[in-house]
Design an enzyme around this catalytic site. Structure first.
Site, mmCIF file in Angstrom:
data_model
loop_
_atom_site.group_PDB
_atom_site.id
_atom_site.type_symbol
_atom_site.label_atom_id
_atom_site.label_comp_id
_atom_site.label_asym_id
_atom_site.label_seq_id
_atom_site.Cartn_x
_atom_site.Cartn_y
_atom_site.Cartn_z
ATOM 1 N N SER A 550 0.840 -1.184 0.000
ATOM 2 C CA SER A 550 0.000 0.000 0.000
ATOM 3 C C SER A 550 0.887 1.250 0.000
ATOM 4 O O SER A 550 1.671 1.441 -0.918
ATOM 5 C CB SER A 550 -0.959 -0.035 1.195
ATOM 6 O OG SER A 550 -1.953 0.948 1.099
ATOM 7 N N HIS A 665 -7.920 -5.254 -0.513
ATOM 8 C CA HIS A 665 -6.658 -4.566 -0.272
ATOM 9 C C HIS A 665 -5.622 -5.464 0.393
ATOM 10 O O HIS A 665 -4.440 -5.125 0.420
ATOM 11 C CB HIS A 665 -6.907 -3.322 0.577
ATOM 12 C CG HIS A 665 -5.744 -2.380 0.607
ATOM 13 N ND1 HIS A 665 -5.057 -1.989 -0.533
ATOM 14 C CD2 HIS A 665 -5.117 -1.749 1.640
ATOM 15 C CE1 HIS A 665 -4.085 -1.171 -0.204
ATOM 16 N NE2 HIS A 665 -4.093 -1.010 1.096
#
Length: 691
Positions: A550, A665
């Protein structure tokens, strides 16, 4: 979010000189065909390695181990745990009693079987949690995601009977938030029609929805603006479940918020600083966490990262006229790590030079008094569970090489005791943990943890993975390295965790020192740690790799584009990469508070200076990276990772790319997918750094 991403990718904002913008169409036929071809190539190479099956099976064995600690939530009807294993791939929600939980083999009762639900509905459900109505906590809203996306459906569930509530609350798929008001009423923020979502893709309109009422008849009670990041409803309750305030929180950006109390005599916007949060209610005091220094009144100032409190009745009478008092303030190199409330105590976990300690606090005789908890030193301490109906709580204690333990806390006596321990998952006897510091470009000392073989030669020959994050005030704290230990450390390798500015290891100031125009400091800190490892002889550029996900994926992207000579491997997980277009992709607009707005020329200049996608240029050799992302990631758009790989291909640079179709995610929707991802990553790292 797939439709949002597709719409954004076809907007006029796409630069004419970007030949890879078509990869931003998440479910586009051409883009998915490209991803499948890349997957076939990458899996063919990495899974052909003779170590792959061993790594995969070892990772899966650890992830699915029946003797791992089943963390629980504490509710009036028992202790509840979400569990996944080889039989329950999607998972089950189950319950037991505290007495049974203390034993080596608790008696569990299944409450919700997500695998069975997915089969019955032919759906790809991923469980996202329960929100239950206090104080009984029988009526719950269960959150289910299609394939692991942030968007989800919400259904009412009877926790005692273990069944869906007939004609109960049901919210269709979308990015949404909600709060129970009473048994027949919930507050909901979601998409109510065109023009009710922010530029970041989150709702900004809150409505009151009554039982049996269709969505289009819900009553609007608060409206933010499209320029907000999001708006969420909240209900402030005491331990008995009594409601003392109802309101909405406007996310002005990722870090700044504004609270409004919705009263019968009209809305009242609280005069709290923008970097603060309502943290709870205990001992008749309203708790607020400050993320910036605040002068509440002349002569009444509070430091950054403090906890403050108000008398409840005074606050209810006049929220902006009530006088706050100090609960807790950090010392040097300290920050607030975690906090929770029980029936009559405030529990705090503190990071002290990135090591944990915990305390219990009570409001007595007009002052807050603290009592330290006798938990192990030099470890990370987290609050695993706390009950507003009792004085009990549970804490996790962990470090890099010592198996994690779960401790039970009795607030009535102050006693703590170990009730669960993780068995060792790897042989840690050959490794030691050290804490060092590196001098960044501006002279700031950057701490990092080095987990290394105790007999390591300081000749630069040790294969080393360097991990970091450095953003959004998220700290990187020690935790047991079960799979990393088995797949990497046991091979005689080293692992490093860097505590970079931009993170939360030393509180909000540490974070804010590397935001927006100063974001380059995060990348400088990471490079400084890498250089320090080489200077000490721990490793060498030939044996040094970087890993991050991320914001950490962006970190790795900046590392290999700013100092490609310093690394030989890069594991780039669900990354941001094209920082010029990031606000137009997925939930990117919500992060302008961290990075800045590239639509503003001055801010574009500082972003363009480090954006990895733009810094991939001809004539430069880069360490062959392994890029991983997920089609179902509706937070960080998979277009970032896709375009990074396509740009490398355009330049004739070698790379590996893998896109999990599910997973959101986390890039993995279940333990099997996680085991595959870990095996692929450590095969890649072994081939690049150890072979």
């Amino acid at each position: 979010m797939a439709s949002i991403g597709a719409a954004q990718s076809s907007s006029g904002a796409a630069p004419a000189d970007d030949p890879h913008v078509w990869l931003e169409e998440i479910e586009g036929e051409r883009a998915l065909a490209w991803a499948r071809a890349e997957n076939e190539r990458t899996l063919g190479e990495l899974q052909a390695d003779p170590r792959y099956r061993t790594f995969h099976d070892q990772a899966l064995e650890i992830l699915q181990a029946s003797d791992r600690i089943p963390l629980v939530s504490m509710r009036p009807s028992g202790l509840y745990n979400f569990w996944q294993d080889e039989t329950h791939v999607r998972g089950i929600v189950r319950r037991t009693t505290l007495e049974s939980y203390r034993t080596d083999s608790p008696a569990w009762e299944t409450v919700l079987d997500v695998d069975a639900l997915a089969r019955a509905e032919s759906a790809n459900w991923v469980y996202r949690g329960l929100s239950c109505l206090p104080p009984e906590e029988r009526r719950c809203l269960v959150v289910l995601s299609d394939g692991g996306r942030d968007a989800s459906v919400v259904r009412e569930f009877d926790l005692i009977e273990g069944r869906s509530v007939e004609d109960g609350f049901s919210l269709p798929d979308g990015k949404q938030s909600f709060a129970w008001l009473d048994e027949d009423t919930i507050l909901v923020a979601r998409e109510w029609g065109p023009g009710t979502m922010t530029a970041s893709g989150y709702p900004f309109v809150v409505k009151r929805l009554r039982r049996g009422q269709p969505l289009d008849e819900a009553e609007e009670i608060f409206r933010g603006t499209r320029e907000d990041v999001s708006v969420t409803p909240f209900v402030l309750r005491d331990a008995a479940g009594m409601v003392h305030a109802v309101g909405a929180s406007r996310g002005l950006d990722f870090f700044d918020r504004e609270y409004t109390i919705l009263r019968e005599d009209g809305p009242v916007r609280l005069n709290l600083p923008r970097k603060s949060s309502l943290a709870g209610l205990v001992d008749g005091r309203v708790i607020v966490a400050l993320q910036e220094a605040w002068e509440a009144a002349p002569g009444l100032a509070f430091a950054t990262d403090s906890l403050i409190s108000y008398d409840l009745e005074e606050w209810k009478s006049d929220p902006n006229g009530a006088r706050p008092g100090l609960v807790w303030a950090p010392g040097p190199r300290q920050t607030l790590g975690d906090f929770a409330t029980t029936r009559d105590q405030l529990l705090i976990a503190v990071l002290d030079n990135v090591r944990g300690r915990a305390m219990a606090m009570n409001y007595e005789d007009g002052a807050w008094r603290s009592r330290p908890l006798a938990l192990p030193q030099n470890a990370s301490i987290g609050i695993a569970a706390a009950s507003d109906e009792s004085v009990e709580a549970m804490f996790t204690v962990t470090d890099y090489l010592t198996p994690s333990t779960l401790w039970h806390y009795d607030g009535a006596t102050g006693a703590v005791e170990t009730i669960k321990t993780t068995p060792p998952r790897f042989d840690a006897s050959g490794h030691v943990v050290e804490q060092h510091e590196a001098a960044s470009r501006d002279g700031t000392r950057i701490p990092y943890f080095l987990i290394r073989p105790h007999d390591m030669k300081l000749d630069g020959s040790t294969p080393t993975l360097l991990n970091g994050y450095g953003g959004f005030q998220v700290p990187m704290v020690p935790s047991y390295m079960a799979t990393t230990g088995r797949l990497w450390l046991e091979q005689g390798n080293a692992y490093v965790v860097a505590n970079l500015r931009g993170g939360g290891e030393f509180g909000p100031d540490w974070h804010q020192a590397a935001q927006r125009r100063n974001k380059q400091r995060t990348w400088d800190d990471f490079i400084a740690v890498a250089e320090d490892l080489v200077r000490r002889g721990v490793t060498s550029p030939r044996r040094l790799g970087v890993v991050g996900g991320s914001q950490g994926g962006l970190l790795v992207g900046t590392a290999i584009t700013q100092r490609p000579d310093l690394f030989n491997a890069a594991i780039i997980q669900v990354p941001l990469f094209d920082m010029i277009r990031y606000p137009l992709m997925g939930a990117g607009a919500s992060w302008i508070g961290e990075y800045g707005d590239p639509s503003i020329p001055e801010q574009k200049a500082w972003i363009e200076g480090y954006s990895p996608y733009q810094r991939l240029v001809a004539g430069q050799d880069y360490p062959r990276p392994f890029i991983l992302t997920s089609t179902k990631d509706d937070r960080v758009h998979p277009g970032h990772g896709r375009k990074a790989a396509a740009r490398l291909a355009e330049l004739g640079q070698p790379y590996l790319y893998y896109e999990n179709i599910d997973g959101g995610h986390s890039a993995a929707a279940n333990l099997r997918e996680t085991a595959r991802r870990l095996a692929l990553e450590f095969i890649y790292a072994s081939k690049r750094l150890a072979d």
